[in-house]
Design a protein around this motif. Structure first.
Motif, PDB file in Angstrom:
ATOM      1  N   GLU A 185       0.875  -1.174   0.000  1.00 38.44           N
ATOM      2  CA  GLU A 185       0.000   0.000   0.000  1.00 38.44           C
ATOM      3  C   GLU A 185       0.913   1.225   0.000  1.00 38.44           C
ATOM      4  O   GLU A 185       1.810   1.331   0.839  1.00 38.44           O
ATOM      5  N   LEU A 186       0.736   2.126  -0.957  1.00 36.85           N
ATOM      6  CA  LEU A 186       1.553   3.342  -1.046  1.00 36.85           C
ATOM      7  C   LEU A 186       0.727   4.626  -0.997  1.00 36.85           C
ATOM      8  O   LEU A 186       1.274   5.699  -0.807  1.00 36.85           O
ATOM      9  N   LEU A 187      -0.568   4.516  -1.179  1.00 35.82           N
ATOM     10  CA  LEU A 187      -1.393   5.714  -1.330  1.00 35.82           C
ATOM     11  C   LEU A 187      -2.305   6.007  -0.146  1.00 35.82           C
ATOM     12  O   LEU A 187      -3.055   6.975  -0.186  1.00 35.82           O
ATOM     13  N   ASP A 188      -2.253   5.231   0.892  1.00 33.27           N
ATOM     14  CA  ASP A 188      -3.134   5.455   2.033  1.00 33.27           C
ATOM     15  C   ASP A 188      -2.502   6.464   2.984  1.00 33.27           C
ATOM     16  O   ASP A 188      -1.634   6.140   3.777  1.00 33.27           O
ATOM     17  N   LYS A 189      -2.942   7.713   2.891  1.00 33.76           N
ATOM     18  CA  LYS A 189      -2.373   8.791   3.708  1.00 33.76           C
ATOM     19  C   LYS A 189      -2.886   8.781   5.142  1.00 33.76           C
ATOM     20  O   LYS A 189      -2.413   9.529   5.976  1.00 33.76           O
ATOM     21  N   MET A 190      -3.861   7.951   5.454  1.00 34.99           N
ATOM     22  CA  MET A 190      -4.400   7.928   6.810  1.00 34.99           C
ATOM     23  C   MET A 190      -3.678   6.944   7.729  1.00 34.99           C
ATOM     24  O   MET A 190      -3.969   6.874   8.907  1.00 34.99           O
ATOM     25  N   ASN A 191      -2.768   6.182   7.189  1.00 33.90           N
ATOM     26  CA  ASN A 191      -1.947   5.344   8.045  1.00 33.90           C
ATOM     27  C   ASN A 191      -0.801   6.184   8.580  1.00 33.90           C
ATOM     28  O   ASN A 191      -0.424   7.192   7.987  1.00 33.90           O
ATOM     29  N   VAL A 192      -0.247   5.764   9.701  1.00 27.90           N
ATOM     30  CA  VAL A 192       0.752   6.550  10.411  1.00 27.90           C
ATOM     31  C   VAL A 192       2.102   5.837  10.364  1.00 27.90           C
ATOM     32  O   VAL A 192       2.169   4.631  10.579  1.00 27.90           O
ATOM     33  N   CYS A 193       3.149   6.609  10.087  1.00 26.41           N
ATOM     34  CA  CYS A 193       4.515   6.076  10.113  1.00 26.41           C
ATOM     35  C   CYS A 193       5.279   6.774  11.228  1.00 26.41           C
ATOM     36  O   CYS A 193       5.229   8.001  11.353  1.00 26.41           O
ATOM     37  N   PHE A 194       5.993   5.988  12.007  1.00 31.37           N
ATOM     38  CA  PHE A 194       6.749   6.545  13.127  1.00 31.37           C
ATOM     39  C   PHE A 194       7.940   5.645  13.413  1.00 31.37           C
ATOM     40  O   PHE A 194       8.001   4.501  12.956  1.00 31.37           O
ATOM     41  N   LYS A 195       8.887   6.193  14.161  1.00 26.85           N
ATOM     42  CA  LYS A 195      10.056   5.420  14.557  1.00 26.85           C
ATOM     43  C   LYS A 195       9.792   4.774  15.906  1.00 26.85           C
ATOM     44  O   LYS A 195       9.263   5.405  16.815  1.00 26.85           O
ATOM     45  N   GLN A 196      10.176   3.534  15.996  1.00 25.38           N
ATOM     46  CA  GLN A 196      10.152   2.833  17.264  1.00 25.38           C
ATOM     47  C   GLN A 196      11.532   2.215  17.389  1.00 25.38           C
ATOM     48  O   GLN A 196      11.849   1.238  16.721  1.00 25.38           O
ATOM     49  N   GLY A 197      12.383   2.894  18.186  1.00 21.67           N
ATOM     50  CA  GLY A 197      13.785   2.521  18.206  1.00 21.67           C
ATOM     51  C   GLY A 197      14.388   2.853  16.856  1.00 21.67           C
ATOM     52  O   GLY A 197      14.170   3.933  16.317  1.00 21.67           O
ATOM     53  N   GLU A 198      15.081   1.900  16.273  1.00 19.70           N
ATOM     54  CA  GLU A 198      15.701   2.134  14.958  1.00 19.70           C
ATOM     55  C   GLU A 198      14.782   1.717  13.808  1.00 19.70           C
ATOM     56  O   GLU A 198      15.127   1.860  12.640  1.00 19.70           O
ATOM     57  N   PHE A 199      13.608   1.230  14.126  1.00 23.99           N
ATOM     58  CA  PHE A 199      12.705   0.720  13.105  1.00 23.99           C
ATOM     59  C   PHE A 199      11.599   1.719  12.779  1.00 23.99           C
ATOM     60  O   PHE A 199      11.137   2.457  13.634  1.00 23.99           O
ATOM     61  N   VAL A 200      11.156   1.697  11.523  1.00 28.22           N
ATOM     62  CA  VAL A 200      10.024   2.509  11.095  1.00 28.22           C
ATOM     63  C   VAL A 200       8.798   1.608  11.102  1.00 28.22           C
ATOM     64  O   VAL A 200       8.793   0.529  10.503  1.00 28.22           O
ATOM     65  N   GLN A 201       7.779   2.065  11.783  1.00 31.10           N
ATOM     66  CA  GLN A 201       6.518   1.324  11.882  1.00 31.10           C
ATOM     67  C   GLN A 201       5.464   1.991  11.004  1.00 31.10           C
ATOM     68  O   GLN A 201       5.487   3.199  10.807  1.00 31.10           O
ATOM     69  N   TYR A 202       4.535   1.202  10.534  1.00 29.90           N
ATOM     70  CA  TYR A 202       3.426   1.662   9.691  1.00 29.90           C
ATOM     71  C   TYR A 202       2.162   1.079  10.305  1.00 29.90           C
ATOM     72  O   TYR A 202       2.020  -0.146  10.360  1.00 29.90           O
ATOM     73  N   LYS A 203       1.294   1.933  10.823  1.00 31.95           N
ATOM     74  CA  LYS A 203       0.097   1.452  11.526  1.00 31.95           C
ATOM     75  C   LYS A 203      -1.140   2.205  11.062  1.00 31.95           C
ATOM     76  O   LYS A 203      -1.062   3.360  10.650  1.00 31.95           O
ATOM     77  N   GLU A 204      -2.271   1.544  11.208  1.00 33.00           N
ATOM     78  CA  GLU A 204      -3.537   2.236  11.010  1.00 33.00           C
ATOM     79  C   GLU A 204      -3.692   3.241  12.134  1.00 33.00           C
ATOM     80  O   GLU A 204      -3.178   3.040  13.236  1.00 33.00           O
ATOM     81  N   LEU A 205      -4.425   4.314  11.867  1.00 34.17           N
ATOM     82  CA  LEU A 205      -4.589   5.377  12.848  1.00 34.17           C
ATOM     83  C   LEU A 205      -5.150   4.855  14.177  1.00 34.17           C
ATOM     84  O   LEU A 205      -4.684   5.242  15.250  1.00 34.17           O
TER      85      LEU A 205
END
Length: 161
Positions: free
Chosen positions: A94-114
């Motif tokens: 999925e590349l176009l869903d702007k409502m999901n959230v990306c954040f850092k958790q430690g050294e990893f990037v997480q992608y989660k639903e809002l």
């Protein structure tokens, strides 16, 4: 025309496409080649058009377009979205869903639903100081200064209690 990122002015337009998963090492070269080919052919008849990209954290595709000396039409933007849709289908992400959230958790990037992001905040798995990616920014200067910021400095701060 494709140019190096450093040649793109600060007021250039930006589109950020976060992937629902990290791209695998064996996919990256192919993706980057496809992006360069797309940008090189994006507006081939417009010698004033300059564009570039960044591929970050093996997860974010960021397109930059200098529209200072040229006009970006709806058709040009549609072409870029069609290209992203083709990547989405080819790599099953999925590349176009702007409502999901990306954040850092430690050294990893997480992608989660809002809704899952809100739960992480509620359960204190994330704090106001956690780093979030604001994928809604629209210019290169904002990308360089405000893309990776603490949650408390972003529009997501409304979810921090």
């Amino acid at each position: 025309m494709f140019v190096e990122y450093s040649l793109i002015p600060e007021d250039a337009k930006v589109w950020i496409y976060p992937s629902s998963r990290k791209f695998y090492t064996n996919e990256i070269e192919g993706i980057e080649n496809k992006i360069k080919t797309f940008i090189s052919n994006w507006k081939p008849d417009d010698e004033n058009f300059k564009a570039s990209y960044q591929f970050l954290y093996n997860r974010f595709i960021v397109l930059f377009a200098d529209d200072e000396n040229t006009t970006l039409t709806n058709a040009d933007i549609d072409a870029s979205v069609s290209f992203i849709l083709s990547l989405q289908q080819e790599y099953e992400v999925e590349l176009l869903d702007k409502m999901n959230v990306c954040f850092k958790q430690g050294e990893f990037v997480q992608y989660k639903e809002l809704k899952d992001f809100k739960k992480l905040l509620k359960n204190k798995a994330l704090t106001a100081k956690s780093i979030i990616f604001d994928n809604l920014i629209t210019t290169k200067v904002d990308f360089e200064n405000y893309w990776e910021i603490p949650i408390e400095d972003s529009w997501y701060s409304r979810f921090v209690k």
